[in-house]
Design a protein around this motif. Structure first.
Motif, short mmCIF file in Angstrom:
data_model
loop_
_atom_site.label_atom_id
_atom_site.label_comp_id
_atom_site.label_asym_id
_atom_site.label_seq_id
_atom_site.Cartn_x
_atom_site.Cartn_y
_atom_site.Cartn_z
N GLU A 53 0.88 -1.18 0.00
CA GLU A 53 0.00 0.00 0.00
C GLU A 53 0.91 1.22 0.00
OE1 GLU A 53 -3.33 0.19 0.02
OE2 GLU A 53 -3.84 -1.92 0.42
N ARG A 54 0.54 2.24 -0.79
CA ARG A 54 1.36 3.45 -0.86
C ARG A 54 0.45 4.63 -1.17
NH1 ARG A 54 4.77 2.32 -5.16
NH2 ARG A 54 6.08 1.13 -3.77
N ASP A 55 0.73 5.76 -0.50
CA ASP A 55 0.02 7.00 -0.82
C ASP A 55 0.94 8.15 -0.48
OD1 ASP A 55 -1.97 8.66 -1.71
OD2 ASP A 55 -3.36 8.28 -0.07
N SER A 56 0.67 9.29 -1.09
CA SER A 56 1.50 10.46 -0.85
C SER A 56 0.67 11.72 -0.98
CB SER A 56 2.67 10.50 -1.82
OG SER A 56 2.21 10.64 -3.15
N ILE A 57 1.19 12.77 -0.38
CA ILE A 57 0.63 14.11 -0.53
C ILE A 57 1.81 15.01 -0.90
CG2 ILE A 57 -0.57 16.04 0.54
CD1 ILE A 57 -1.74 14.07 2.56
N SER A 58 1.72 15.63 -2.05
CA SER A 58 2.80 16.53 -2.47
C SER A 58 2.42 17.97 -2.15
CB SER A 58 3.09 16.36 -3.96
OG SER A 58 1.95 16.69 -4.71
N LYS A 59 3.43 18.80 -2.13
CA LYS A 59 3.25 20.25 -1.94
C LYS A 59 2.44 20.58 -0.70
CE LYS A 59 3.55 20.87 -6.92
NZ LYS A 59 3.59 19.47 -7.29
N ILE A 60 2.84 20.02 0.43
CA ILE A 60 2.18 20.30 1.71
C ILE A 60 2.53 21.71 2.17
CG2 ILE A 60 2.04 19.69 4.15
CD1 ILE A 60 2.54 16.76 3.28
N SER A 61 3.83 22.04 2.13
CA SER A 61 4.29 23.34 2.59
C SER A 61 5.70 23.58 2.03
CB SER A 61 4.35 23.38 4.13
OG SER A 61 4.91 24.58 4.59
N ASN A 62 6.11 24.83 2.04
CA ASN A 62 7.50 25.14 1.70
C ASN A 62 8.34 25.26 2.97
OD1 ASN A 62 6.54 27.54 2.66
ND2 ASN A 62 7.01 28.74 0.84
N ASN A 63 7.73 25.03 4.11
CA ASN A 63 8.41 25.07 5.40
C ASN A 63 8.83 23.64 5.77
OD1 ASN A 63 8.83 24.88 8.26
ND2 ASN A 63 7.91 26.91 8.47
N GLU A 64 10.11 23.37 5.67
CA GLU A 64 10.63 22.02 5.89
C GLU A 64 10.31 21.49 7.28
OE1 GLU A 64 14.86 19.59 5.46
OE2 GLU A 64 14.73 21.67 4.79
N GLU A 65 10.42 22.33 8.30
CA GLU A 65 10.20 21.87 9.67
C GLU A 65 8.75 21.46 9.92
OE1 GLU A 65 12.41 21.02 12.01
OE2 GLU A 65 13.80 21.41 10.36
N LYS A 66 7.81 22.18 9.34
CA LYS A 66 6.40 21.81 9.50
C LYS A 66 6.15 20.42 8.92
CE LYS A 66 3.90 26.20 9.47
NZ LYS A 66 2.92 27.01 8.72
N VAL A 67 6.69 20.16 7.77
CA VAL A 67 6.48 18.87 7.12
C VAL A 67 7.24 17.78 7.86
CG1 VAL A 67 6.65 17.58 4.96
CG2 VAL A 67 6.04 20.00 4.91
N ARG A 68 8.42 18.08 8.37
CA ARG A 68 9.18 17.11 9.16
C ARG A 68 8.40 16.72 10.42
NH1 ARG A 68 14.08 18.81 8.61
NH2 ARG A 68 14.75 17.10 7.32
N ASP A 69 7.75 17.68 11.05
CA ASP A 69 6.94 17.38 12.23
C ASP A 69 5.78 16.44 11.88
OD1 ASP A 69 8.57 18.94 13.83
OD2 ASP A 69 7.22 20.68 13.81
#
Length: 101
Positions: A53-69
């Protein structure tokens, strides 16, 4: 797409093993960059892959730390790819303003 960080985990139950991969990636977006997340689960029985099973969401944010969290949140709770959008949907909606387009 360029993978920035990858977190892996294994969960074993009776006769099945599930391997989880949580990946943060970046990609070009307009004149900058955007970060997204991909989650993959491989189910194995006796070492043989029986389901992926695989899924993704692209272009969540340009803020790396928010996405890392968000990546760490998914990893800590072993979120299945099936529930990725359910869990991150509200975050993604609120982070759209980060792009200032």
């Amino acid at each position: 797409m360029h993978i920035v960080e990858s977190l892996d985990s294994n969960v074993k139950t009776d006769n099945k093993e599930s391997k989880y991969s949580f990946r943060m990636f970046k990609e070009s977006f307009f004149s900058g960059q955007a970060f997204g997340i991909e989650v993959e689960r491989q189910d194995l029985i006796e070492g043989n892959i029986i389901k992926i099973e695989r899924d993704s969401i692209s272009k969540i944010s340009n803020n790396e730390e928010k996405v890392r969290d968000l990546l760490k949140l998914l990893f800590n709770y072993k979120v299945s790819p099936i529930h990725l959008v359910d869990i991150l949907g509200d975050y993604v909606d609120s982070y759209v303003s980060d792009f200032n387009i």
